[in-house]
Design a protein around this motif. Structure first.
Motif, PDB file in Angstrom:
ATOM      1  N   SER A 170       0.730  -0.960   0.093  1.00  0.00           N
ATOM      2  CA  SER A 170      -0.453   0.282   0.289  1.00  0.00           C
ATOM      3  C   SER A 170       0.634   1.018  -0.157  1.00  0.00           C
ATOM      4  O   SER A 170       1.655   0.965   0.335  1.00  0.00           O
ATOM      5  CB  SER A 170      -1.128   0.016   1.097  1.00  0.00           C
ATOM      6  OG  SER A 170      -1.435   0.990   1.220  1.00  0.00           O
ATOM      7  N   SER A 203       0.312   5.269   1.211  1.00  0.00           N
ATOM      8  CA  SER A 203      -0.973   6.438   1.081  1.00  0.00           C
ATOM      9  C   SER A 203       0.540   7.278   1.522  1.00  0.00           C
ATOM     10  O   SER A 203       1.201   7.669   2.659  1.00  0.00           O
ATOM     11  CB  SER A 203      -0.952   6.443   2.681  1.00  0.00           C
ATOM     12  OG  SER A 203      -2.145   6.885   3.112  1.00  0.00           O
ATOM     13  N   LYS A 204      -0.398   8.081   0.423  1.00  0.00           N
ATOM     14  CA  LYS A 204       0.721   9.355   0.212  1.00  0.00           C
ATOM     15  C   LYS A 204       1.480  10.190   1.014  1.00  0.00           C
ATOM     16  O   LYS A 204      -0.505  11.097   1.722  1.00  0.00           O
ATOM     17  CB  LYS A 204      -0.169  10.464  -1.364  1.00  0.00           C
ATOM     18  CG  LYS A 204       0.647  11.652  -1.554  1.00  0.00           C
ATOM     19  CD  LYS A 204       0.267  12.546  -2.635  1.00  0.00           C
ATOM     20  CE  LYS A 204       1.203  13.286  -3.387  1.00  0.00           C
ATOM     21  NZ  LYS A 204       2.412  13.293  -3.615  1.00  0.00           N
ATOM     22  N   ARG A 247       2.228   9.881   3.714  1.00  0.00           N
ATOM     23  CA  ARG A 247       1.666   8.810   5.281  1.00  0.00           C
ATOM     24  C   ARG A 247       2.808   7.692   5.129  1.00  0.00           C
ATOM     25  O   ARG A 247       4.038   8.023   6.022  1.00  0.00           O
ATOM     26  CB  ARG A 247       0.835   8.751   5.626  1.00  0.00           C
ATOM     27  CG  ARG A 247       0.153   9.937   5.700  1.00  0.00           C
ATOM     28  CD  ARG A 247      -2.008   9.047   5.933  1.00  0.00           C
ATOM     29  NE  ARG A 247      -1.896   8.458   6.819  1.00  0.00           N
ATOM     30  CZ  ARG A 247      -1.995   9.436   7.934  1.00  0.00           C
ATOM     31  NH1 ARG A 247      -1.869  10.328   8.791  1.00  0.00           N
ATOM     32  NH2 ARG A 247      -2.332   7.695   9.196  1.00  0.00           N
ATOM     33  N   ASN A 285       5.879   7.676  -3.316  1.00  0.00           N
ATOM     34  CA  ASN A 285       5.394   8.323  -3.033  1.00  0.00           C
ATOM     35  C   ASN A 285       4.172   9.544  -3.542  1.00  0.00           C
ATOM     36  O   ASN A 285       3.147   9.157  -3.382  1.00  0.00           O
ATOM     37  CB  ASN A 285       5.801   9.038  -1.764  1.00  0.00           C
ATOM     38  CG  ASN A 285       4.985  10.368  -1.119  1.00  0.00           C
ATOM     39  OD1 ASN A 285       3.729   9.524  -0.735  1.00  0.00           O
ATOM     40  ND2 ASN A 285       5.265  11.686  -1.338  1.00  0.00           N
ATOM     41  N   THR A 315      -2.536   5.726  -6.538  1.00  0.00           N
ATOM     42  CA  THR A 315      -3.142   4.515  -5.878  1.00  0.00           C
ATOM     43  C   THR A 315      -4.498   4.265  -6.296  1.00  0.00           C
ATOM     44  O   THR A 315      -5.404   4.980  -7.017  1.00  0.00           O
ATOM     45  CB  THR A 315      -2.712   4.183  -4.420  1.00  0.00           C
ATOM     46  OG1 THR A 315      -3.797   5.758  -4.087  1.00  0.00           O
ATOM     47  CG2 THR A 315      -1.242   4.253  -4.383  1.00  0.00           C
ATOM     48  N   LEU A 375      -7.990   2.387  -3.705  1.00  0.00           N
ATOM     49  CA  LEU A 375      -8.656   1.968  -2.911  1.00  0.00           C
ATOM     50  C   LEU A 375      -8.937   0.800  -2.813  1.00  0.00           C
ATOM     51  O   LEU A 375     -10.106   0.612  -3.370  1.00  0.00           O
ATOM     52  CB  LEU A 375      -9.149   3.317  -2.257  1.00  0.00           C
ATOM     53  CG  LEU A 375     -10.149   2.852  -0.673  1.00  0.00           C
ATOM     54  CD1 LEU A 375      -8.623   2.818   0.335  1.00  0.00           C
ATOM     55  CD2 LEU A 375     -10.771   3.735   0.289  1.00  0.00           C
ATOM     56  N   ASP A 433      -7.958   5.824   8.329  1.00  0.00           N
ATOM     57  CA  ASP A 433      -6.849   6.437   8.040  1.00  0.00           C
ATOM     58  C   ASP A 433      -5.961   4.881   8.179  1.00  0.00           C
ATOM     59  O   ASP A 433      -5.239   5.265   7.081  1.00  0.00           O
ATOM     60  CB  ASP A 433      -6.028   7.588   9.401  1.00  0.00           C
ATOM     61  CG  ASP A 433      -5.800   9.087   8.854  1.00  0.00           C
ATOM     62  OD1 ASP A 433      -6.508   8.921   8.030  1.00  0.00           O
ATOM     63  OD2 ASP A 433      -6.121   9.921  10.105  1.00  0.00           O
ATOM     64  N   ASN A 440      -7.103   3.648   4.776  1.00  0.00           N
ATOM     65  CA  ASN A 440      -6.381   4.437   3.690  1.00  0.00           C
ATOM     66  C   ASN A 440      -5.148   4.164   3.772  1.00  0.00           C
ATOM     67  O   ASN A 440      -4.185   3.975   2.737  1.00  0.00           O
ATOM     68  CB  ASN A 440      -6.800   5.827   4.055  1.00  0.00           C
ATOM     69  CG  ASN A 440      -7.890   6.251   3.148  1.00  0.00           C
ATOM     70  OD1 ASN A 440      -8.054   6.686   2.764  1.00  0.00           O
ATOM     71  ND2 ASN A 440      -9.227   5.878   4.493  1.00  0.00           N
ATOM     72  N   ASP A 441      -4.671   3.836   4.807  1.00  0.00           N
ATOM     73  CA  ASP A 441      -3.099   3.437   4.988  1.00  0.00           C
ATOM     74  C   ASP A 441      -2.946   2.212   3.979  1.00  0.00           C
ATOM     75  O   ASP A 441      -1.610   1.687   3.702  1.00  0.00           O
ATOM     76  CB  ASP A 441      -2.533   3.439   6.537  1.00  0.00           C
ATOM     77  CG  ASP A 441      -2.621   4.905   7.072  1.00  0.00           C
ATOM     78  OD1 ASP A 441      -2.457   5.867   5.842  1.00  0.00           O
ATOM     79  OD2 ASP A 441      -2.238   4.489   8.403  1.00  0.00           O
ATOM     80  N   LYS A 497      -4.256   0.833  -0.024  1.00  0.00           N
ATOM     81  CA  LYS A 497      -4.548   1.638  -1.311  1.00  0.00           C
ATOM     82  C   LYS A 497      -2.870   1.265  -1.799  1.00  0.00           C
ATOM     83  O   LYS A 497      -2.135   1.838  -1.781  1.00  0.00           O
ATOM     84  CB  LYS A 497      -3.522   3.393  -0.475  1.00  0.00           C
ATOM     85  CG  LYS A 497      -4.526   4.553   0.020  1.00  0.00           C
ATOM     86  CD  LYS A 497      -5.574   5.008  -0.918  1.00  0.00           C
ATOM     87  CE  LYS A 497      -6.533   6.336  -0.819  1.00  0.00           C
ATOM     88  NZ  LYS A 497      -5.046   6.944   0.238  1.00  0.00           N
TER      89      LYS A 497
END
Length: 274
Positions: free
Chosen positions: A128, A130-131, A133, A233, A237, A239, A250, A253-254, A257
């Motif tokens: 995954s 997550s931009k 993050r 990064n 992506t 979801l 979050d 989503n983390d 993605k």
């Protein structure tokens, strides 16, 4: 005689002032003020001055000792003509000995037991992204579970099989730990693993994201390949599960993605021993 003395005194004062090259300043009565090295003189009038100490430089926190370096040769996309890019991670073995050992074993394909064939970062992919993050690894080719056939002790009524498939996590109980440290995900390129252990998954921080500290323990730092971290990064992506999982906040989503371009570790190796 009096006039000559005055002229000599004036000449002497002028000579002192001109030789200072800005290192001293004049008081309101013409008095020369010479500050100590590294200090500034402030004239406040009436022949008085204050000497001011400069503000101390902000202290820079010292990075922990790197005990091991691990290297990943990574390709983005499915075009085999695209060159591999290297990311080198320095592990902080003294700050998180169990978690860094878990990471090193998967990096070197040295995890003991039957899970060894699967629990290796080589040939795994990013799970995954997550931009700004996290970038989450590792999606192992054989999955996160070790599947073994187990004898059931005889056929059950209506069944012709005397065995079943048993699933166990790749990371055994010895990989679990309660260790933590004072390091934070406040630096681009920080590498961390889930608190509590019990997994080979790890994240690379593409940006400072301190709110992840509650879920992850820092184990290292990317010391080569930060440009590659930035490239990963910015991969588009999608979801997994769509809008339903988007409601999960979050965390969902983390970890869900999915990158639209494959990010694959083609080679994984330990560069230096502890």
């Amino acid at each position: 005689m009096h006039a000559g003395s005055s002229s000599s005194s004036s000449s002497s004062s002028s000579s002192v002032g001109s030789s200072s090259c800005g290192s001293c300043c004049d008081g309101s009565d013409g008095t020369q003020v010479q500050p100590a090295p590294g200090r500034r003189a402030l004239v406040v009038g009436a022949g008085l001055s204050l000497t001011i100490d400069p503000e101390p430089a902000a202290a820079v926190a010292k990075e922990p000792k790197i005990t091991t370096k691990c290297a990943f040769d990574i390709r983005i996309g499915s075009d085999n003509s695209v060159p591999l890019q290297r990311m080198v991670i320095g592990l902080f073995g003294e700050e998180a000995p169990i978690l860094t050992n878990n990471f090193k074993q998967a990096c070197a394909a040295e995890y003991p037991g039957p899970a060894n064939a699967q629990a290796r970062y080589e040939q795994s992919t990013a799970k995954s992204i997550s931009k700004d993050r996290l970038i989450l690894f590792a999606n192992f080719p054989g999955g996160d579970y070790l599947q073994t056939k187990v004898k059931t002790g005889g056929n059950k009524m209506g069944s012709t099989k005397d065995e079943k498939i048993e699933k166990k996590p790749l990371a055994g109980p010895e990989t679990k730990t309660s260790e933590s440290n004072d390091l934070r995900l406040d630096t681009v390129g920080r590498v961390a693993m889930s608190k509590g252990g019990g997994t080979f998954n790890f994240i690379v921080a593409p940006a400072a994201c301190p709110d992840l500290d509650k879920s992850y323990t820092v184990i290292g730092q990317v010391i080569e390949g930060l440009d590659l971290v930035d490239t990963m990064n910015n991969i588009n992506t999608t979801l997994k599960g769509g809008w339903i999982n988007a409601l999960g906040g979050d965390y969902m989503n983390d970890v869900l993605k999915l990158p639209l371009q494959k990010v694959k570790i083609f080679k994984s190796q330990v560069l230096s021993p502890e």
